[in-house]
Design a protein around this motif. Structure first.
Motif, PDB file in Angstrom:
ATOM      1  N   HIS A   1       5.724  17.644 -33.666  1.00 26.17           N
ATOM      2  CA  HIS A   1       6.367  16.591 -32.868  1.00 26.17           C
ATOM      3  C   HIS A   1       6.889  17.086 -31.518  1.00 26.17           C
ATOM      4  N   ARG A   2       6.372  18.194 -31.034  1.00 24.51           N
ATOM      5  CA  ARG A   2       6.827  18.719 -29.746  1.00 24.51           C
ATOM      6  C   ARG A   2       6.533  17.708 -28.635  1.00 24.51           C
ATOM      7  N   THR A   3       7.526  17.461 -27.802  1.00 22.32           N
ATOM      8  CA  THR A   3       7.358  16.574 -26.646  1.00 22.32           C
ATOM      9  C   THR A   3       7.342  17.337 -25.332  1.00 22.32           C
ATOM     10  N   HIS A   4       7.942  18.524 -25.315  1.00 25.97           N
ATOM     11  CA  HIS A   4       8.059  19.302 -24.085  1.00 25.97           C
ATOM     12  C   HIS A   4       7.588  20.734 -24.340  1.00 25.97           C
ATOM     13  N   PRO A   5       6.308  21.042 -24.091  1.00 28.87           N
ATOM     14  CA  PRO A   5       5.831  22.420 -24.242  1.00 28.87           C
ATOM     15  C   PRO A   5       6.402  23.317 -23.149  1.00 28.87           C
ATOM     16  N   LEU A   6       6.856  24.491 -23.542  1.00 31.98           N
ATOM     17  CA  LEU A   6       7.540  25.401 -22.621  1.00 31.98           C
ATOM     18  C   LEU A   6       6.842  26.747 -22.566  1.00 31.98           C
ATOM     19  N   GLN A   7       6.919  27.356 -21.395  1.00 35.46           N
ATOM     20  CA  GLN A   7       6.438  28.717 -21.242  1.00 35.46           C
ATOM     21  C   GLN A   7       7.388  29.495 -20.342  1.00 35.46           C
ATOM     22  N   ASP A   8       7.138  30.777 -20.237  1.00 34.78           N
ATOM     23  CA  ASP A   8       8.029  31.669 -19.512  1.00 34.78           C
ATOM     24  C   ASP A   8       8.315  31.142 -18.103  1.00 34.78           C
ATOM     25  N   GLY A   9       9.602  31.129 -17.750  1.00 40.81           N
ATOM     26  CA  GLY A   9       9.997  30.704 -16.418  1.00 40.81           C
ATOM     27  C   GLY A   9      10.403  29.250 -16.313  1.00 40.81           C
ATOM     28  N   ASP A  10      10.094  28.448 -17.346  1.00 35.55           N
ATOM     29  CA  ASP A  10      10.535  27.058 -17.338  1.00 35.55           C
ATOM     30  C   ASP A  10      12.050  26.984 -17.485  1.00 35.55           C
ATOM     31  N   THR A  11      12.595  25.842 -17.148  1.00 34.66           N
ATOM     32  CA  THR A  11      14.025  25.601 -17.289  1.00 34.66           C
ATOM     33  C   THR A  11      14.258  24.315 -18.073  1.00 34.66           C
ATOM     34  N   VAL A  12      15.180  24.353 -19.012  1.00 30.65           N
ATOM     35  CA  VAL A  12      15.586  23.170 -19.764  1.00 30.65           C
ATOM     36  C   VAL A  12      16.925  22.714 -19.213  1.00 30.65           C
ATOM     37  N   GLU A  13      16.942  21.540 -18.623  1.00 31.59           N
ATOM     38  CA  GLU A  13      18.166  20.972 -18.055  1.00 31.59           C
ATOM     39  C   GLU A  13      18.790  20.009 -19.059  1.00 31.59           C
ATOM     40  N   LEU A  14      20.050  20.247 -19.381  1.00 32.21           N
ATOM     41  CA  LEU A  14      20.782  19.395 -20.311  1.00 32.21           C
ATOM     42  C   LEU A  14      21.939  18.758 -19.544  1.00 32.21           C
ATOM     43  N   ALA A  15      21.620  17.665 -18.849  1.00 29.70           N
ATOM     44  CA  ALA A  15      22.582  17.072 -17.921  1.00 29.70           C
ATOM     45  C   ALA A  15      23.848  16.619 -18.624  1.00 29.70           C
ATOM     46  N   GLU A  16      23.702  16.043 -19.821  1.00 36.90           N
ATOM     47  CA  GLU A  16      24.883  15.533 -20.528  1.00 36.90           C
ATOM     48  C   GLU A  16      25.853  16.643 -20.912  1.00 36.90           C
ATOM     49  N   LEU A  17      25.315  17.849 -21.070  1.00 36.18           N
ATOM     50  CA  LEU A  17      26.168  18.999 -21.402  1.00 36.18           C
ATOM     51  C   LEU A  17      26.525  19.818 -20.170  1.00 36.18           C
ATOM     52  N   LYS A  18      25.980  19.417 -19.016  1.00 35.22           N
ATOM     53  CA  LYS A  18      26.168  20.178 -17.773  1.00 35.22           C
ATOM     54  C   LYS A  18      25.761  21.638 -17.978  1.00 35.22           C
ATOM     55  N   ALA A  19      24.601  21.800 -18.603  1.00 38.07           N
ATOM     56  CA  ALA A  19      24.115  23.143 -18.933  1.00 38.07           C
ATOM     57  C   ALA A  19      22.612  23.197 -18.697  1.00 38.07           C
ATOM     58  N   SER A  20      22.125  24.401 -18.479  1.00 42.76           N
ATOM     59  CA  SER A  20      20.689  24.611 -18.351  1.00 42.76           C
ATOM     60  C   SER A  20      20.329  25.962 -18.949  1.00 42.76           C
ATOM     61  N   PHE A  21      19.078  26.065 -19.406  1.00 39.23           N
ATOM     62  CA  PHE A  21      18.612  27.294 -20.033  1.00 39.23           C
ATOM     63  C   PHE A  21      17.257  27.689 -19.467  1.00 39.23           C
ATOM     64  N   GLN A  22      17.122  28.974 -19.174  1.00 42.11           N
ATOM     65  CA  GLN A  22      15.849  29.530 -18.734  1.00 42.11           C
ATOM     66  C   GLN A  22      15.030  29.908 -19.956  1.00 42.11           C
ATOM     67  N   VAL A  23      13.752  29.630 -19.905  1.00 41.27           N
ATOM     68  CA  VAL A  23      12.850  29.970 -21.003  1.00 41.27           C
ATOM     69  C   VAL A  23      12.284  31.361 -20.772  1.00 41.27           C
ATOM     70  N   LEU A  24      12.394  32.213 -21.792  1.00 38.79           N
ATOM     71  CA  LEU A  24      11.882  33.575 -21.734  1.00 38.79           C
ATOM     72  C   LEU A  24      10.781  33.760 -22.768  1.00 38.79           C
ATOM     73  N   ASP A  25       9.670  34.309 -22.353  1.00 34.90           N
ATOM     74  CA  ASP A  25       8.621  34.695 -23.289  1.00 34.90           C
ATOM     75  C   ASP A  25       9.068  35.968 -23.998  1.00 34.90           C
ATOM     76  N   VAL A  26       9.279  35.865 -25.299  1.00 29.23           N
ATOM     77  CA  VAL A  26       9.668  37.034 -26.097  1.00 29.23           C
ATOM     78  C   VAL A  26       8.710  37.181 -27.276  1.00 29.23           C
ATOM     79  N   SER A  27       7.432  37.067 -26.996  1.00 27.18           N
ATOM     80  CA  SER A  27       6.408  37.179 -28.038  1.00 27.18           C
ATOM     81  C   SER A  27       6.522  38.514 -28.759  1.00 27.18           C
TER      82      SER A  27
END
Length: 259
Positions: A86-112
């Motif tokens: 059910h993935r809606t947002h595929p992510l890869q290294d360098g992407d950013t997840v913005e969580l506006a309601e939490l006023k937070a953001s996360f950088q995506v790191l490839d840690v294979s």
């Protein structure tokens, strides 16, 4: 500032509920089981916004379908190079997840390494790393490789020492046992073991922990330390040329002799 709530699951898993001071909205990391998550959300009256998935293993994705039945609006973020239900947002290294309601953001790191497409989420002075690094340890290699996992840990070692690490399992005390095999004279391990037993006896988790604490106690991040090199070479029965070789020797030793 984010606040992170620990939701225990199965025998030793941790599901993480990220919220903030208002505790109105939340984001769930690696919901392997929906039931404890649903109970926590209901008790705290938190509205979930999204799921953050680190990798495809069942104990990290098993609750997705049930959560979507109850909250069909949920966005499901996950690694682009793995099959995530059910993935809606595929992510890869360098992407950013913005969580506006939490006023937070996360950088995506490839840690294979643990798996071939494993990712981590880094931001707000926090690291949500799935099964890549544990307290005093690291994940096994499944469909990734030892070289990938070593590179992933070396990458995480460049993050600030103050980073709080939110891994997905309560393995710290057991991992300290192996770390003592590697460095029997490391007094930081003795201190950490005492602290961890105090936490567990009080019914508390040993997670999160600071990345800085890993620098002085986790053998898989200490492959440049002479004592660790000497132990790995003794186990291998030969001189080892690179930190990657030292890491691989320790990981295989743990897999075959300790676990």
């Amino acid at each position: 500032m984010i606040q992170v709530i620990n939701i225990p699951a199965f025998a030793d898993n941790y599901i993480w509920l990220i919220t903030n001071e208002e505790r109105k909205f939340g984001v769930i990391v690696d919901p392997g089981d929906a039931e404890p998550v649903l109970a926590e959300l209901a008790q705290r009256q938190i509205e979930p916004l999204a799921l953050l998935i680190t990798h495809h293993h069942r104990d990290h994705v098993g609750g997705i379908a049930k959560l979507l039945e109850v909250y069909p609006h949920l966005m499901v973020y996950g690694p682009a190079h793995e099959t995530i239900p059910h993935r809606t947002h595929p992510l890869q290294d360098g992407d950013t997840v913005e969580l506006a309601e939490l006023k937070a953001s996360f950088q995506v790191l490839d840690v294979s390494g643990h798996t071939a497409g494993h990712i981590a989420y880094y931001g707000e002075e926090s690291l949500f790393c799935g099964d890549t690094i544990f307290g005093c340890g690291c994940g096994r290699v499944f469909d990734g490789s030892l070289d990938q996992l070593h590179a992933a840990l070396q990458r995480l070692a460049k993050l600030p020492a103050s980073t709080l690490v939110y891994c997905a399992h309560e393995y710290t005390i057991d991992n300290i046992g192996f770390a003592k095999w590697v460095e029997p004279d490391n007094q930081d391990l003795d201190l950490r073991l005492e602290e961890c037993w105090q936490l567990r006896e009080a019914g508390r988790a040993t997670v999160p922990f600071s990345l800085g604490n890993e620098f002085i106690t986790n053998p898989f991040l200490r492959t440049h330390i002479p004592e660790v090199i000497a132990k790995a070479e003794k186990v291998a029965g030969r001189e080892l040329q690179t930190q990657a070789e030292i890491f691989a020797t320790l990981r295989i030793w743990k897999d075959t002799e300790y676990d």
